[in-house]
Write an enzyme that holds these catalytic residues in place. Structure first.
Site, mmCIF file in Angstrom:
data_model
loop_
_atom_site.group_PDB
_atom_site.id
_atom_site.type_symbol
_atom_site.label_atom_id
_atom_site.label_comp_id
_atom_site.label_asym_id
_atom_site.label_seq_id
_atom_site.Cartn_x
_atom_site.Cartn_y
_atom_site.Cartn_z
ATOM 1 N N LYS A 93 0.830 -1.218 0.000
ATOM 2 C CA LYS A 93 0.000 0.000 0.000
ATOM 3 C C LYS A 93 0.863 1.267 0.000
ATOM 4 O O LYS A 93 0.612 2.198 0.758
ATOM 5 C CB LYS A 93 -0.949 0.001 1.216
ATOM 6 C CG LYS A 93 -1.695 -1.322 1.488
ATOM 7 C CD LYS A 93 -2.954 -1.472 0.719
ATOM 8 C CE LYS A 93 -3.928 -2.516 1.229
ATOM 9 N NZ LYS A 93 -3.458 -3.872 1.492
ATOM 10 N N ARG A 94 1.888 1.303 -0.851
ATOM 11 C CA ARG A 94 2.759 2.460 -0.914
ATOM 12 C C ARG A 94 2.178 3.542 -1.813
ATOM 13 O O ARG A 94 1.126 3.350 -2.447
ATOM 14 C CB ARG A 94 4.149 2.049 -1.421
ATOM 15 C CG ARG A 94 4.874 1.029 -0.548
ATOM 16 C CD ARG A 94 5.132 1.540 0.852
ATOM 17 N NE ARG A 94 6.115 0.729 1.563
ATOM 18 C CZ ARG A 94 5.828 -0.205 2.480
ATOM 19 N NH1 ARG A 94 4.590 -0.455 2.817
ATOM 20 N NH2 ARG A 94 6.809 -0.864 3.089
#
Lengths: 270, 270
Positions: A93-94
């Protein structure tokens, strides 16, 4: 990995199962805790046991980061251990400004040889595009997530549609179905049919079956397309099915039973 | 660190400067590259040189992750080296379902002793709240970012206001000005006055001064409140001001000149 290679694997294994490696030191069988690297040892045995039934593995990066540099070593050993013909997802989830996203892309695509990474859309195009510059690598963009909090923003109405639909629509300009997938939670089957219509050719990564309450039959009926088009993740339901010495065997049984269910859905709806 | 401690430090140092440690092995002076841990060696010298003028340090986690386990060791050494009375920010833009966010919180608040972490809002309340359960730790939530792509979603109209305003408003239910700050990019000064009115007591972390084009005077005039209420970040403009042997000295001069400018604004608008 190319889209064709993913599809080939799915129809050869008759499975679209992704096994989530949310490996928690407090939940693994006690006999593994004396191993030199208990997290890697656990993953290794899970991979050996479930490889036959799964087409993807998805380490949840938070569970490795929680152990600092040692956790990153376990992660690195895990990604190196996973056979090359299986699709790998860094569930990370960058997403950050361009020069920073580029560094994250290097971390997961170069430093570690992941095939894909999950990315959060809030910061927009230039936070996502650096990940798309790597050949045969994938962005899996958050669209509609499985958690309760997804209702806070993802369903808000913008331009006569929900924010998650706006994310689906706008991101069509950044990549295509050959380098981009979307996260759609299994608890959101009410929306899945509509999503499938708006992006008929994209793969969807569907978490939330099992512990989070999603239903595989519903997801499959509404989400499958001619190429399959789904990767359905199960983490806790498989890897923690047992905490006894035979945990890997029990995990294999769980994965096998999901694979068999999927085989039926592929035959029926695909 | 408590809000009072942050404020006390600001008025004692007459500075609200945050130094961003976006430490890139390709940009550090060549004489450091033979050190055992060049990234840590660079950070150490930057910290020693700028400590007098800064109230916060913000390692950009991507730059450490890009080096795998070794990068995490450099990060861990850096956070341990930063004096306890300085506020530390893990610029990580994390956020995931509850049990995963809890693991990220452990990574940054327990495994490493950061005071705060930047968090992306897209997944909503239960992706943010696990970070708020740690006493004297802070969430710095993305509201309006400095990059071009911020226009893709953050300005979309929902419920008669922009999405970023909805984020500001909704998140008031999750925490308060004692455990939550917001990211507002320095390139968004047209919005800063309005944001300051809607959240008069919260600290804002403002990146984007310098390399990204933001203006310190504008940001300060529109963003300062009675407690100061700002942490203004500069990364590249300070840490890469020189790539010669005296880089740390040049970084100190840059930090000092920003601190002196800030001292003036604090006297004028605070």
């Amino acid at each position: 990995m190319t889209k064709q290679e993913i599809i080939k694997q799915i129809f050869s294994k008759k499975s679209y199962l992704c096994v989530g490696l949310d490996t928690d030191i407090n939940k693994i069988p006690s006999h593994l805790k004396s191993a030199e690297d208990p997290i890697f040892e656990f993953n290794k045995q899970i991979i050996d046991a479930t490889y036959e039934y799964a087409v993807a593995y998805k380490p949840n990066i938070a569970f490795y980061e929680a152990h600092g540099p040692k956790g990153w070593e376990s992660l690195q050993k895990t990604i190196e251990y996973i056979p090359d013909d299986i699709f790998t997802i860094a569930d990370a989830k960058r997403g950050d400004i361009g020069n920073t996203s580029k560094m994250y892309a290097r971390a997961f695509f170069e430093q570690m040889n992941f095939d894909s990474i999950t990315v959060a859309p809030y910061m927009g195009s230039d936070s996502v595009e650096p990940f798309l510059e790597f050949e045969n690598k994938w962005v899996i963009l958050l669209a509609l997530t499985s958690n309760q909090g997804s209702k806070d923003f993802q369903y808000l109405k913008v331009n006569d549609q929900s924010l998650f639909e706006e994310v689906l629509q706008k991101s069509q300009d950044w990549g295509d179905s050959e380098n981009m997938m979307y996260v759609v939670g299994a608890t959101r089957t009410d929306q899945l049919e509509k999503i499938r219509k708006s992006i008929p050719n994209h793969f969807l990564l569907v978490p939330g079956v099992g512990a989070q309450g999603g239903n595989l039959s519903d997801v499959s009926e509404k989400g499958l397309n001619k190429d399959c088009g789904l990767l359905v993740n199960s983490s806790r339901g498989i890897i923690y099915a047992s905490d006894e010495k035979n945990f890997a065997q029990v995990a294999a049984q769980k994965a096998k039973s999901i694979q068999e269910e999927m085989e039926g859905y592929l035959a029926k709806w695909c």
